[in-house]
Write a protein that holds these residues in place. Structure first.
Motif, PDB file in Angstrom:
ATOM      1  N   THR A 273       6.458   5.456   4.533  1.00  0.00           N
ATOM      2  CA  THR A 273       6.099   6.436   3.509  1.00  0.00           C
ATOM      3  C   THR A 273       7.053   7.619   3.512  1.00  0.00           C
ATOM      4  O   THR A 273       7.437   8.128   2.451  1.00  0.00           O
ATOM      5  CB  THR A 273       4.653   6.917   3.729  1.00  0.00           C
ATOM      6  OG1 THR A 273       3.783   5.779   3.761  1.00  0.00           O
ATOM      7  CG2 THR A 273       4.214   7.842   2.610  1.00  0.00           C
ATOM      8  N   LYS A 274       7.459   8.078   4.693  1.00  0.00           N
ATOM      9  CA  LYS A 274       8.404   9.200   4.756  1.00  0.00           C
ATOM     10  C   LYS A 274       9.748   8.818   4.144  1.00  0.00           C
ATOM     11  O   LYS A 274      10.358   9.608   3.418  1.00  0.00           O
ATOM     12  CB  LYS A 274       8.595   9.643   6.215  1.00  0.00           C
ATOM     13  CG  LYS A 274       7.465  10.496   6.767  1.00  0.00           C
ATOM     14  CD  LYS A 274       7.789  10.981   8.164  1.00  0.00           C
ATOM     15  CE  LYS A 274       6.651  11.831   8.726  1.00  0.00           C
ATOM     16  NZ  LYS A 274       6.465  13.085   7.969  1.00  0.00           N
ATOM     17  N   LEU A 275      10.230   7.601   4.409  1.00  0.00           N
ATOM     18  CA  LEU A 275      11.505   7.170   3.836  1.00  0.00           C
ATOM     19  C   LEU A 275      11.395   7.036   2.318  1.00  0.00           C
ATOM     20  O   LEU A 275      12.325   7.405   1.585  1.00  0.00           O
ATOM     21  CB  LEU A 275      11.949   5.855   4.468  1.00  0.00           C
ATOM     22  CG  LEU A 275      12.323   5.895   5.952  1.00  0.00           C
ATOM     23  CD1 LEU A 275      12.794   4.530   6.430  1.00  0.00           C
ATOM     24  CD2 LEU A 275      13.400   6.943   6.226  1.00  0.00           C
ATOM     25  N   LEU A 276      10.272   6.515   1.830  1.00  0.00           N
ATOM     26  CA  LEU A 276      10.071   6.438   0.380  1.00  0.00           C
ATOM     27  C   LEU A 276      10.017   7.830  -0.243  1.00  0.00           C
ATOM     28  O   LEU A 276      10.623   8.084  -1.296  1.00  0.00           O
ATOM     29  CB  LEU A 276       8.779   5.682   0.066  1.00  0.00           C
ATOM     30  CG  LEU A 276       8.808   4.161   0.214  1.00  0.00           C
ATOM     31  CD1 LEU A 276       7.404   3.594   0.073  1.00  0.00           C
ATOM     32  CD2 LEU A 276       9.752   3.531  -0.814  1.00  0.00           C
TER      33      LEU A 276
ATOM     34  N   PRO B  43      -2.316   6.763   3.196  1.00  0.00           N
ATOM     35  CA  PRO B  43      -2.746   5.371   3.035  1.00  0.00           C
ATOM     36  C   PRO B  43      -3.575   4.899   4.228  1.00  0.00           C
ATOM     37  O   PRO B  43      -3.186   5.094   5.369  1.00  0.00           O
ATOM     38  CB  PRO B  43      -1.437   4.598   2.918  1.00  0.00           C
ATOM     39  CG  PRO B  43      -0.427   5.456   3.619  1.00  0.00           C
ATOM     40  CD  PRO B  43      -0.855   6.873   3.371  1.00  0.00           C
ATOM     41  N   PHE B  44      -4.728   4.301   3.937  1.00  0.00           N
ATOM     42  CA  PHE B  44      -5.667   3.924   4.985  1.00  0.00           C
ATOM     43  C   PHE B  44      -5.391   2.509   5.468  1.00  0.00           C
ATOM     44  O   PHE B  44      -4.722   1.715   4.808  1.00  0.00           O
ATOM     45  CB  PHE B  44      -7.107   4.022   4.469  1.00  0.00           C
ATOM     46  CG  PHE B  44      -7.398   3.090   3.322  1.00  0.00           C
ATOM     47  CD1 PHE B  44      -7.815   1.790   3.551  1.00  0.00           C
ATOM     48  CD2 PHE B  44      -7.244   3.520   2.004  1.00  0.00           C
ATOM     49  CE1 PHE B  44      -8.075   0.927   2.497  1.00  0.00           C
ATOM     50  CE2 PHE B  44      -7.510   2.667   0.946  1.00  0.00           C
ATOM     51  CZ  PHE B  44      -7.923   1.360   1.192  1.00  0.00           C
ATOM     52  N   GLU B  45      -5.923   2.206   6.643  1.00  0.00           N
ATOM     53  CA  GLU B  45      -5.868   0.847   7.184  1.00  0.00           C
ATOM     54  C   GLU B  45      -7.222   0.187   6.939  1.00  0.00           C
ATOM     55  O   GLU B  45      -8.268   0.832   7.100  1.00  0.00           O
ATOM     56  CB  GLU B  45      -5.563   0.879   8.683  1.00  0.00           C
ATOM     57  CG  GLU B  45      -5.390  -0.505   9.288  1.00  0.00           C
ATOM     58  CD  GLU B  45      -5.229  -0.442  10.791  1.00  0.00           C
ATOM     59  OE1 GLU B  45      -5.278  -1.512  11.417  1.00  0.00           O
ATOM     60  OE2 GLU B  45      -5.085   0.662  11.323  1.00  0.00           O
TER      61      GLU B  45
ATOM     62  N   GLU C 254       0.828  -1.198   0.000  1.00  0.00           N
ATOM     63  CA  GLU C 254       0.000   0.000   0.000  1.00  0.00           C
ATOM     64  C   GLU C 254       0.869   1.257   0.000  1.00  0.00           C
ATOM     65  O   GLU C 254       0.579   2.230  -0.703  1.00  0.00           O
ATOM     66  CB  GLU C 254      -0.918   0.000   1.223  1.00  0.00           C
ATOM     67  CG  GLU C 254      -2.010  -1.053   1.181  1.00  0.00           C
ATOM     68  CD  GLU C 254      -2.812  -1.085   2.466  1.00  0.00           C
ATOM     69  OE1 GLU C 254      -2.728  -0.105   3.234  1.00  0.00           O
ATOM     70  OE2 GLU C 254      -3.520  -2.078   2.714  1.00  0.00           O
ATOM     71  N   CYS C 255       1.925   1.258   0.808  1.00  0.00           N
ATOM     72  CA  CYS C 255       2.838   2.404   0.846  1.00  0.00           C
ATOM     73  C   CYS C 255       3.467   2.623  -0.532  1.00  0.00           C
ATOM     74  O   CYS C 255       3.574   3.768  -1.002  1.00  0.00           O
ATOM     75  CB  CYS C 255       3.927   2.181   1.892  1.00  0.00           C
ATOM     76  SG  CYS C 255       3.325   2.121   3.590  1.00  0.00           S
TER      77      CYS C 255
ATOM     78  N   VAL D 163       4.031   2.400  11.467  1.00  0.00           N
ATOM     79  CA  VAL D 163       4.904   1.694  10.520  1.00  0.00           C
ATOM     80  C   VAL D 163       4.690   2.256   9.124  1.00  0.00           C
ATOM     81  O   VAL D 163       5.645   2.497   8.368  1.00  0.00           O
ATOM     82  CB  VAL D 163       4.623   0.179  10.554  1.00  0.00           C
ATOM     83  CG1 VAL D 163       5.385  -0.525   9.441  1.00  0.00           C
ATOM     84  CG2 VAL D 163       5.021  -0.409  11.901  1.00  0.00           C
ATOM     85  N   ARG D 164       3.426   2.496   8.766  1.00  0.00           N
ATOM     86  CA  ARG D 164       3.123   3.061   7.452  1.00  0.00           C
ATOM     87  C   ARG D 164       3.696   4.476   7.330  1.00  0.00           C
ATOM     88  O   ARG D 164       4.240   4.849   6.288  1.00  0.00           O
ATOM     89  CB  ARG D 164       1.612   3.083   7.237  1.00  0.00           C
ATOM     90  CG  ARG D 164       1.199   3.667   5.896  1.00  0.00           C
ATOM     91  CD  ARG D 164      -0.301   3.758   5.767  1.00  0.00           C
ATOM     92  NE  ARG D 164      -0.895   2.444   5.510  1.00  0.00           N
ATOM     93  CZ  ARG D 164      -1.629   1.779   6.383  1.00  0.00           C
ATOM     94  NH1 ARG D 164      -1.873   2.295   7.563  1.00  0.00           N
ATOM     95  NH2 ARG D 164      -2.121   0.593   6.077  1.00  0.00           N
TER      96      ARG D 164
END
Length: 661
Positions: free
Chosen positions: A406-409, A636-638, A366-367, A401-402
């Motif tokens: 996402t920040k690293l990506l 991104p949603f859970e 998802e990320c 975790v998401r």
């Protein structure tokens, strides 16, 4: 004899001055500690008051969230929700049980009227913290946390008061809340100190000083017994019968001994005061950052809303380009404010962690799906590599975790100019940890920057293309705030893990974080009620497919549209029970679709709508509500959050709480 008496008077005056200084320092230190404890309780409760479960009327989901907070606050007795007339929820009672009346009705009414959080007085050996709960911008409920008063007594005991000293915590009416174990002074005896604020006063043979505790109506009174130095000196003075020289020598020796003995205590007090001042400065800085960030959210959100409206107008190409640049600049500023707010909340310890089952490979996919479009816009390939040995389910906080992934990506995509970005995950042995890494082909990090890469105070301009500060992005891209890696580090450490970076000469860089591995299990998602007919409007194909898959697996029937006009066309041609609309779609965004739907005649105008946005949900709340949305979901949603929100909207339509809309 006269010299001896003069020496005695001088020693007594100096000793009294020292005692006043001691009482003042002790009172200041204790007040700072009590104020910090009180504010920490109010902040934790205020964060719970912002729960999305309350805004959607999902009392069951809110009860679970409140129970998790109660488990993390062992000094708390219970958490209750009230509308001022009756209790709607109390964690000391099971669901469905009859609840008692509101005990502190006047105090709760004050919170509902003013909208300001406040601590309460003593009720049955406990004190309460009360914060307002806002629904649709208005104060509708009060959230009350009850805490054992002994918590504050234990805090005062940890200060290590000298024997015979008294410390009493009183409410605004002078009633005793808690007391230190060292003294036996009663509230009635020390109450005159409240009338002498802020000066010390002699009461019942003791030196007493009162101070207010923060912004509350609580007061701390500290009392110290008089020094026995005068009586001892008088005894020896009379016994010596005029031996002035001997008495003078004894007095000087006593003074020197007192001074030497007090130097260590003074140094310890100065160190304690310095630590207290530093803690107070950090607290005030975080409060300022929180206040400024929150105040900026509303006008910036309004600015972006106006930009969206202008973008939908019939404008010439040059004007449309300027509006688009303005929107990008506004998003950059909004992202910066969001980073500052996240950092302040982390520093303040106000962000709570969730403990849930995570389908880790699906979360990482998802990320990647969310970040694939920005990568393709720069000509980069975004690839996901999951080790076969990684378990499918783990336990942890999926949202955090998401967020870190996402920040690293995002940092990697901004920094890299060519090549590919690889998101990988594996399970490491001894110790067992889940390792998640993001590798890119950007220039290697300078050795001088490695040691301070995750430091929020570093010079952003000196790092070149480092991930947190890179400006080497495509034209029109939103630059980073520089706080991204600092936020990642604090989130990972809060989860009990660690984060680091590797420089690979000629091969790019690799950022990696580890979280403790705890095995999870596949949750059983049981949905109440019959399947729904749901309309999904999302312009990103990967996100549209993900939404469709999640909803169909939950048993619902889904019709997917690639943009706003297609969504309106589908609505005219069929009947739906609910719609999920992305806010940022070409030609006609989610806000425009919602307004058009609300303008339709008949039953279709009342269709429940969920807004889907990558912007922080609280920043878009006002404009979404104005357009007619019933709820806002951040992506991104859970999966659980989306399905729970759908069930909450269905339940709210059937049985709203407390008359809330």
């Amino acid at each position: 004899m006269a010299f001896g008496l003069l020496l005695l008077v001088s020693l007594q005056a100096e000793r009294r001055s020292d005692r006043q200084d001691d009482v003042l320092r002790t009172t200041t230190t204790l007040v700072a500690g009590l104020d910090s404890e009180m504010r920490a309780g109010l902040r934790a409760l205020d964060a719970l008051a912002g729960s999305q479960h309350l805004k959607t009327g999902d009392l069951g989901g809110f009860r679970q969230e409140a129970q998790r907070l109660l488990a993390r606050e062992p000094q708390w007795y219970t958490i209750a929700l009230t509308d001022g007339e009756r209790q709607l929820l109390n964690l000391r009672y099971p669901e469905g049980a009859a609840l008692p009346r509101v005990e502190d009705l006047a105090a709760v009414g004050s919170v509902l009227r003013t909208g300001h959080p406040a601590p309460g007085g003593l009720i049955q050996g406990r004190v309460s913290f009360r914060v307002p709960v806002r629904v649709d911008g208005a104060v509708r409920f009060a959230l009350v946390a009850t805490q054992e008063a002994t918590t504050f007594a234990q805090l005062m005991d940890r200060a290590g008061l000298p024997a015979g000293w008294s410390a009493l915590l009183l409410d605004g009416d002078g009633r005793l809340i808690a007391r230190a174990a060292t003294g036996r002074a009663e509230p009635e005896a020390l109450r005159p100190a409240l009338a002498q604020l802020p000066d010390p006063v002699e009461v019942s043979g003791m030196l007493a000083l009162a101070r207010p505790v923060g912004d509350s109506r609580w007061f701390l009174v500290v009392a110290a017994p008089p020094s026995g130095l005068a009586a001892v000196a008088m005894f020896w003075l009379l016994a010596a019968l005029g031996a002035t020289a001997a008495l003078a020598s004894l007095g000087l020796a006593t003074r020197i001994a007192l001074r030497d003995r007090g130097q260590d205590a003074q140094r310890e007090r100065r160190q304690s005061e310095a630590l207290a001042r530093a803690a107070e400065q950090d607290r005030r800085r975080n409060e300022l950052m929180l206040a400024v960030s929150q105040e900026l959210h509303a006008p910036l959100t309004g600015l972006l809303g106006y930009c969206d409206q202008l973008a939908q107008a019939d404008l010439p190409a040059p004007a449309r380009l300027l509006v688009e640049r303005q929107r990008q600049a506004g998003q950059a500023l909004l992202a910066l404010v969001g980073d500052v707010l996240d950092f302040a909340l982390l520093e303040d310890g106000s962000i709570a962690l969730e403990d849930a089952d995570i389908e880790i490979a699906a979360l990482l996919e998802e990320c990647a799906a969310l970040m694939r479009r920005p990568a393709e816009n720069k000509g980069l390939v975004l690839r996901v590599a999951i080790d076969p040995g990684l378990p499918r389910w783990i336990r942890g906080d999926p949202l955090r975790v998401r967020e870190v992934t996402t920040k690293l990506l995002d940092n990697a995509i901004r920094a890299a100019a060519t090549g590919q970005v690889v998101l990988s995950a594996r399970l490491t042995p001894r110790p067992e940890r889940v390792e998640i890494a993001v590798a890119d082909a950007a220039p290697a990090i300078a050795l001088s920057d490695m040691s301070r890469l995750f430091d929020p105070t570093r010079d952003q301009g000196s790092e070149g293309p480092s991930p947190a500060s890179s400006q080497a992005s495509s034209p029109g891209a939103i630059p980073g705030s520089g706080l991204g890696l600092a936020i990642c580090r604090r989130l990972v450490e809060a989860m009990g893990g660690a984060i680091g970076a590797e420089r690979r000469e000629g091969q790019g860089r690799r950022f990696v974080f580890w979280v403790p591995f705890r095995p999870g299990a596949s949750p059983t998602l049981t949905r109440a009620g019959t399947p729904l007919r749901i309309l999904v409007a999302e312009d990103v194909a990967a996100s549209r497919l993900l939404l469709t898959t999640v909803l169909e697996r939950a048993g619902h029937t889904v019709t997917a549209a690639a943009d706003g006009p297609a969504a309106l066309a589908a609505l005219h041609g069929a009947n739906f029970d609910l719609a999920v609309l992305d806010l940022h779609m070409p030609s006609l965004g989610g806000l425009g679709v919602a307004r058009a739907m609300r303008a339709l005649p008949g039953e279709k105008s009342r269709l429940p709508l969920i807004a889907l946005t990558a912007d922080p949900a609280e920043q878009m709340e006002e404009s979404c509500r104005a357009a007619g949305f019933d709820a806002v979901l951040r992506k991104p949603f859970e999966t659980r959050r989306l399905l729970g929100l759908i069930d909450g909207l269905r339940a709210r339509a059937a049985a709203p709480i407390g008359g809330a809309p």
